[in-house]
Design an enzyme around this catalytic site. Structure first.
Site, mmCIF file in Angstrom:
data_model
loop_
_atom_site.group_PDB
_atom_site.id
_atom_site.type_symbol
_atom_site.label_atom_id
_atom_site.label_comp_id
_atom_site.label_asym_id
_atom_site.label_seq_id
_atom_site.Cartn_x
_atom_site.Cartn_y
_atom_site.Cartn_z
ATOM 1 N N GLN A 1 0.819 -1.221 0.000
ATOM 2 C CA GLN A 1 0.000 0.000 0.000
ATOM 3 C C GLN A 1 0.851 1.268 0.000
ATOM 4 O O GLN A 1 0.297 2.371 0.045
ATOM 5 C CB GLN A 1 -0.950 0.004 1.209
ATOM 6 N N SER B 1 2.560 -5.237 -5.027
ATOM 7 C CA SER B 1 1.507 -5.899 -5.806
ATOM 8 C C SER B 1 1.079 -5.005 -6.969
ATOM 9 O O SER B 1 0.893 -3.796 -6.791
ATOM 10 C CB SER B 1 0.315 -6.183 -4.885
ATOM 11 N N HIS C 1 -1.803 -4.833 -8.757
ATOM 12 C CA HIS C 1 -3.152 -4.276 -8.948
ATOM 13 C C HIS C 1 -3.447 -3.070 -8.076
ATOM 14 O O HIS C 1 -4.453 -2.392 -8.279
ATOM 15 C CB HIS C 1 -4.231 -5.353 -8.821
ATOM 16 N N CYS D 1 -13.991 -8.336 5.096
ATOM 17 C CA CYS D 1 -15.193 -8.983 4.573
ATOM 18 C C CYS D 1 -14.865 -9.766 3.315
ATOM 19 O O CYS D 1 -15.717 -10.003 2.496
ATOM 20 C CB CYS D 1 -16.292 -7.960 4.317
#
Ligand code: PLP
Length: 370
Positions: free
Chosen positions: A168, A188, A190, A313
């Site tokens: 991030q 990462s 994406h 979630c």
């Protein structure tokens, strides 16, 4: 007309048009990068060009970049392949770090989400030589930055190695793995506007990793399996564009700060998590007192804003966020938080419109301060 404003870049960023073009072209090209004929050599060139872009983004050398299937695999590879058997992780890590070793010892964070360095020091005093410390650079829910340089210095003094999940942080703040001295770094594709399902683990100078995917000798025997050439090509383009875009980040943080001030002026009893400490420029997690986060998500979605809750979630069941709870939030406050995250295709106007929608909802349903 219903608006459609995407403010969930920390979950995944829209794929950049230049990436779509490059991936499509790579898909049209035949060749296994391990083959020695012309086709193979062309595929190899694509992979190595992308590797150089990734190394440039994170301040490393191409030979230390190991392509993986994403951030999750890069985290698993680092935590399983470092050769260290004692693992220390912070309480706010991503599940792909937290769930790798059942016996990992936990380093707590303060109410702003920064790790407690004196606890880390005590843990390292017990045993450093056999230890790997895994600390994220920026948290996915709050955007809070950790003092990575200090952590690395401390860990190295005690003989420990450091893994840093920079998924991030990459493309949001500049950093240099080599100068920081991090031993294993995860990024990462994406989250940068590249394709999903591709990432990288970057080795520190002079370090090796024990491969966890065995098979062919790809990636210098560090990760077996034919490379995902189109994915890697897209990742390379996304890394280059994110690198170039770092200069626009001050505009992102200004727009984010203006929005937060607007929300807090309308709801002084709301909490912005990590407000008092350095954060990446694109992330806000804020509670709306009196309104459960799933209600907020549904209402905002109907109004055309895609945001997410601070709750885990991914399995479809909503649980109070372990990150916000580690920062001292009770179940109620953690259950009233949502995350707003911007990226390469966001504008200050998106946040301005979002702020009006959030304030409208708070005025209809929220708990007003006494
Ligand atoms: N680490 C952090 C901090 C993340 O936010 C994510 C994705 O949400 C990951 C790791 C996992 O990355 P990937 O989705 O590429 O497996």
């Amino acid at each position: 007309m219903r608006r459609s404003i995407y403010l969930d870049y920390n979950a995944t960023a829209p794929v950049r048009p230049e990436v779509i073009e490059a991936v499509a072209s790579a898909l049209g090209q035949t060749g296994n990068p391990s083959s020695i004929h012309e086709y193979g050599r062309a595929a190899r060139r694509l992979v190595e060009d992308a590797r150089a872009e990734i190394a440039a983004l994170v301040g490393s050398k191409p030979a230390r970049v190991v392509f993986t299937s994403g951030g999750t695999e890069a985290n698993n590879l680092s935590l399983k392949g470092s050769g260290r058997s004692r693992i220390l992780v912070s309480s706010i890590e991503h599940p792909s770090v937290l769930q790798v070793h059942a016996s990992a010892e936990i380093i707590p964070v303060d109410n702003q989400g920064r790790i407690n360095l004196s606890v880390l020091e005590t843990l390292l005093d017990e045993e450093g030589e056999n230890t790997l410390v895994s600390i994220m650079m920026a948290n996915n829910e709050t955007g809070v930055l950790q003092p990575v340089e200090e952590i690395v210095k401390l860990a190295h003094t005690k003989g420990a190695l450091v893994h840093c999940d920079a998924v991030q942080a990459a493309g949001k703040i500049p950093f240099n793995c080599e100068e920081l001295g991090v031993d294993f770094t995860t990024i990462s594709s994406h989250k940068l506007g590249g394709p999903q399902g591709v990432g990288a683990m970057i080795l520190g100078k002079g370090l090796e990793i024990v491969a966890q995917q065995l098979g062919g000798g790809q990636e210098r025997r560090r990760r077996g399996g034919t490379e995902n050439v189109p994915g890697i090509v897209g990742f390379g383009v996304a890394a280059r564009l994110s690198h170039e875009g770092l200069s626009d980040m001050s505009e992102k943080s200004r727009a984010r700060d203006v929005m937060e001030q607007k929300l807090l002026a309308a709801a002084p009893n709301a909490r912005v998590f990590g407000l008092e400490v350095p954060r990446v420029p694109n992330t806000t997690t804020i509670s709306m007192p009196g309104v459960p986060s799933d209600t907020q998500l549904m209402v905002l979605d109907l109004e055309g804003y895609a945001v997410s809750s601070g709750s885990a979630c991914s399995s479809g069941k909503v649980q109070a966020s372990h990150v916000l709870k580690a920062m001292g939030a009770d179940d109620k406050a953690a259950g009233e938080a949502i995350r707003i995250s911007t990226g390469w295709n966001s504008s200050p106007e998106d946040l301005d419109l979002f702020a009006d929608a959030w304030i409208g909802l708070f005025q209809r349903k929220g708990e007003r301060p006494e």
